[in-house]
Design a protein around this motif. Structure first.
Motif, PDB file in Angstrom:
ATOM      1  N   ASN A  10       0.817  -1.217   0.000  1.00 52.66           N
ATOM      2  CA  ASN A  10       0.000   0.000   0.000  1.00 52.66           C
ATOM      3  C   ASN A  10       0.851   1.267   0.000  1.00 52.66           C
ATOM      4  O   ASN A  10       0.410   2.302  -0.494  1.00 52.66           O
ATOM      5  N   VAL A  11       2.044   1.189   0.578  1.00 52.96           N
ATOM      6  CA  VAL A  11       2.941   2.352   0.648  1.00 52.96           C
ATOM      7  C   VAL A  11       4.371   1.876   0.388  1.00 52.96           C
ATOM      8  O   VAL A  11       4.817   0.900   0.996  1.00 52.96           O
ATOM      9  N   ILE A  12       5.076   2.576  -0.505  1.00 55.59           N
ATOM     10  CA  ILE A  12       6.483   2.279  -0.751  1.00 55.59           C
ATOM     11  C   ILE A  12       7.271   3.586  -0.774  1.00 55.59           C
ATOM     12  O   ILE A  12       6.874   4.549  -1.437  1.00 55.59           O
ATOM     13  N   TYR A  13       8.384   3.601  -0.045  1.00 58.16           N
ATOM     14  CA  TYR A  13       9.301   4.739  -0.074  1.00 58.16           C
ATOM     15  C   TYR A  13      10.505   4.381  -0.933  1.00 58.16           C
ATOM     16  O   TYR A  13      11.132   3.327  -0.740  1.00 58.16           O
ATOM     17  N   LEU A  14      10.849   5.272  -1.876  1.00 57.52           N
ATOM     18  CA  LEU A  14      11.964   5.041  -2.780  1.00 57.52           C
ATOM     19  C   LEU A  14      13.013   6.139  -2.611  1.00 57.52           C
ATOM     20  O   LEU A  14      12.832   7.258  -3.112  1.00 57.52           O
ATOM     21  N   PRO A  15      14.096   5.849  -1.885  1.00 57.02           N
ATOM     22  CA  PRO A  15      15.212   6.804  -1.852  1.00 57.02           C
ATOM     23  C   PRO A  15      15.760   7.006  -3.266  1.00 57.02           C
ATOM     24  O   PRO A  15      15.448   6.247  -4.186  1.00 57.02           O
ATOM     25  N   LYS A  16      16.600   8.007  -3.427  1.00 57.57           N
ATOM     26  CA  LYS A  16      17.187   8.267  -4.739  1.00 57.57           C
ATOM     27  C   LYS A  16      17.983   7.064  -5.227  1.00 57.57           C
ATOM     28  O   LYS A  16      18.635   6.372  -4.442  1.00 57.57           O
TER      29      LYS A  16
ATOM     30  N   LYS B 174       5.367  -9.170 -12.650  1.00 58.83           N
ATOM     31  CA  LYS B 174       5.977  -8.290 -11.650  1.00 58.83           C
ATOM     32  C   LYS B 174       5.867  -6.841 -12.108  1.00 58.83           C
ATOM     33  O   LYS B 174       6.165  -6.520 -13.249  1.00 58.83           O
ATOM     34  N   SER B 175       5.450  -5.972 -11.199  1.00 53.78           N
ATOM     35  CA  SER B 175       5.455  -4.533 -11.456  1.00 53.78           C
ATOM     36  C   SER B 175       6.684  -3.922 -10.798  1.00 53.78           C
ATOM     37  O   SER B 175       7.120  -4.388  -9.742  1.00 53.78           O
ATOM     38  N   ILE B 176       7.223  -2.880 -11.418  1.00 57.77           N
ATOM     39  CA  ILE B 176       8.419  -2.233 -10.896  1.00 57.77           C
ATOM     40  C   ILE B 176       8.165  -0.743 -10.715  1.00 57.77           C
ATOM     41  O   ILE B 176       7.567  -0.095 -11.566  1.00 57.77           O
ATOM     42  N   GLU B 177       8.608  -0.218  -9.577  1.00 57.25           N
ATOM     43  CA  GLU B 177       8.568   1.221  -9.308  1.00 57.25           C
ATOM     44  C   GLU B 177      10.004   1.681  -9.110  1.00 57.25           C
ATOM     45  O   GLU B 177      10.769   1.061  -8.368  1.00 57.25           O
ATOM     46  N   SER B 178      10.381   2.775  -9.788  1.00 51.54           N
ATOM     47  CA  SER B 178      11.784   3.180  -9.766  1.00 51.54           C
ATOM     48  C   SER B 178      11.936   4.680  -9.497  1.00 51.54           C
ATOM     49  O   SER B 178      11.120   5.480  -9.938  1.00 51.54           O
ATOM     50  N   ASN B 179      12.988   5.007  -8.752  1.00 46.74           N
ATOM     51  CA  ASN B 179      13.396   6.398  -8.553  1.00 46.74           C
ATOM     52  C   ASN B 179      14.805   6.554  -9.137  1.00 46.74           C
ATOM     53  O   ASN B 179      15.774   6.740  -8.421  1.00 46.74           O
ATOM     54  N   GLU B 180      14.854   6.404 -10.465  1.00 45.95           N
ATOM     55  CA  GLU B 180      16.103   6.499 -11.224  1.00 45.95           C
ATOM     56  C   GLU B 180      17.104   5.417 -10.825  1.00 45.95           C
ATOM     57  O   GLU B 180      18.311   5.594 -10.933  1.00 45.95           O
ATOM     58  N   GLY B 181      16.587   4.288 -10.346  1.00 48.17           N
ATOM     59  CA  GLY B 181      17.454   3.175  -9.992  1.00 48.17           C
ATOM     60  C   GLY B 181      17.511   2.156 -11.114  1.00 48.17           C
ATOM     61  O   GLY B 181      16.567   2.018 -11.895  1.00 48.17           O
ATOM     62  N   SER B 182      18.609   1.441 -11.205  1.00 49.12           N
ATOM     63  CA  SER B 182      18.787   0.467 -12.287  1.00 49.12           C
ATOM     64  C   SER B 182      18.745  -0.971 -11.779  1.00 49.12           C
ATOM     65  O   SER B 182      18.460  -1.893 -12.546  1.00 49.12           O
ATOM     66  N   ASN B 183      19.032  -1.189 -10.516  1.00 47.31           N
ATOM     67  CA  ASN B 183      19.065  -2.533  -9.958  1.00 47.31           C
ATOM     68  C   ASN B 183      17.801  -2.774  -9.132  1.00 47.31           C
ATOM     69  O   ASN B 183      17.699  -2.343  -7.988  1.00 47.31           O
ATOM     70  N   THR B 184      16.839  -3.463  -9.706  1.00 48.57           N
ATOM     71  CA  THR B 184      15.558  -3.673  -9.036  1.00 48.57           C
ATOM     72  C   THR B 184      15.672  -4.802  -8.016  1.00 48.57           C
ATOM     73  O   THR B 184      16.161  -5.884  -8.320  1.00 48.57           O
TER      74      THR B 184
ATOM     75  N   PHE C 191       3.241   6.096  -3.510  1.00 50.78           N
ATOM     76  CA  PHE C 191       4.682   6.033  -3.722  1.00 50.78           C
ATOM     77  C   PHE C 191       5.314   7.342  -3.268  1.00 50.78           C
ATOM     78  O   PHE C 191       4.850   8.429  -3.641  1.00 50.78           O
ATOM     79  N   ILE C 192       6.347   7.226  -2.447  1.00 50.01           N
ATOM     80  CA  ILE C 192       7.056   8.390  -1.917  1.00 50.01           C
ATOM     81  C   ILE C 192       8.472   8.370  -2.488  1.00 50.01           C
ATOM     82  O   ILE C 192       9.245   7.450  -2.229  1.00 50.01           O
TER      83      ILE C 192
ATOM     84  N   VAL D 225       5.197  12.805  -3.407  1.00 50.54           N
ATOM     85  CA  VAL D 225       4.238  11.787  -2.981  1.00 50.54           C
ATOM     86  C   VAL D 225       3.162  11.653  -4.051  1.00 50.54           C
ATOM     87  O   VAL D 225       2.467  12.615  -4.371  1.00 50.54           O
ATOM     88  N   GLU D 226       3.041  10.455  -4.598  1.00 49.20           N
ATOM     89  CA  GLU D 226       2.077  10.206  -5.662  1.00 49.20           C
ATOM     90  C   GLU D 226       1.088   9.126  -5.246  1.00 49.20           C
ATOM     91  O   GLU D 226       1.474   8.096  -4.697  1.00 49.20           O
TER      92      GLU D 226
END
Length: 213
Positions: free
Chosen positions: A77-83, A102-112, A149-150, A159-160
Motif C-alpha cells: 500500500n505504501v512504498i518509499y523510494l530513496p534516490k 511483476k510490477s516495478i517502481e523506480s526512482n532512477e534506480g537500475s538494480n531492481t 509512492f514516496i 508523494v504520488e
C-alpha cells in the motif's frame, strides 16, 4: 508520473494428466483453500526471487478465481523510494500455469530488488503519513488500497497516489513535501472519468470471485 511499469511473464510448463482439464485443476485448487493457495504461490514466487520471502512481507494478499485460473496478488500500500533505487511493487502469480508477473517502481534506480523497508524507510513513511503519531498501522495491512509512492528528491519528497478503475473512474494526487518541515510545497489532484461500457454479444467476460477462506 515518475512510475515505470514492467510486466514480465515467466511461464513454467506443467504437465496435466490426460484425463484432467485446466478447469478441474482450478476446482481442486479452490477446494484446498486460501491459505494453501497462498503458500503454493509463494513457493513459485520464491523461485524467481533470491531473497527469502514470507506472506508477512506484503501489505496485502488477494486470491481470486475464475473457472479457468486462480490469481494471487501480493502487493504494498505504501512504498518509499530513496534516490537511485528500484523495487518490485506488485506480484501476481497465476495458477495452475505458475506464470508470474511483476510490477516495478523506480526512482532512477537500475538494480531492481525486493522491497524490504529499513528503519530509514519507516521513518520517512511515518513523517509523511503519520506526522502526529496517531496512526497504529500506516500501511493498512491486510486491506488492498491503491498504492502510495514516496520518492526522495534533493530537498523534498514527491508523494504520488493514484486510484483508477476502468469502469468507476478514480482520483489521483501529487504533492511535494519539504524534507525538514513537512510543509506542502505544491499539490495537484484530479479525477479519472470512467471508461464507457461497450456491450459485445460475442465478448464473454472472465468473472473472478475472491476466495476468502
Amino acid at each position: 508520473m515518475k512510475s515505470s511499469l514492467l510486466l514480465s511473464l515467466l511461464f513454467i510448463q506443467i504437465t496435466y494428466s490426460q484425463n484432467m482439464k485446466p478447469n478441474e485443476e482450478v476446482k481442486k485448487l479452490i477446494e484446498l483453500g486460501r491459505d494453501h493457495i497462498i503458500e503454493l504461490a509463494i513457493d513459485h514466487l520464491q523461485k524467481d526471487i533470491t531473497t527469502k520471502i514470507t506472506k508477512d512481507d506484503f501489505h496485502f494478499i488477494t486470491v481470486k478465481a475464475s473457472n479457468k485460473r486462480v490469481l494471487v496478488n501480493f502487493g504494498y500500500n505504501v512504498i518509499y523510494l530513496p534516490k537511485n533505487t528500484s523495487y518490485y511493487s506488485d506480484f501476481i502469480v497465476e495458477l495452475p500455469s505458475r506464470s508470474v508477473s511483476k510490477s516495478i517502481e523506480s526512482n532512477e534506480g537500475s538494480n531492481t530488488t525486493f522491497y524490504h523497508p529499513t528503519q530509514e524507510h519507516l521513518a520517512v513513511i511515518n513523517f509523511i503519513k503519520n506526522p502526529n503519531g496517531n496512526s497504529i498501522d500506516v500501511f493498512n495491512k491486510g486491506i488492498p488500497y491503491s498504492p502510495m509512492f514516496i520518492y526522495e528528491e534533493e530537498k523534498h519528497y514527491l508523494v504520488e497516489f493514484s486510484s483508477r478503475d476502468p469502469y468507476l473512474g478514480g482520483v489521483y494526487s501529487t504533492e511535494e513535501i519539504h524534507k525538514e518541515t513537512g510543509k506542502i510545497l505544491s499539490s495537484l489532484s484530479g479525477h479519472y472519468e470512467p471508461a464507457p461500457i461497450i456491450h459485445d454479444s460475442n465478448d464473454k467476460q472472465e468473472i473472478f470471485v475472491e476466495i476468502k477462506e
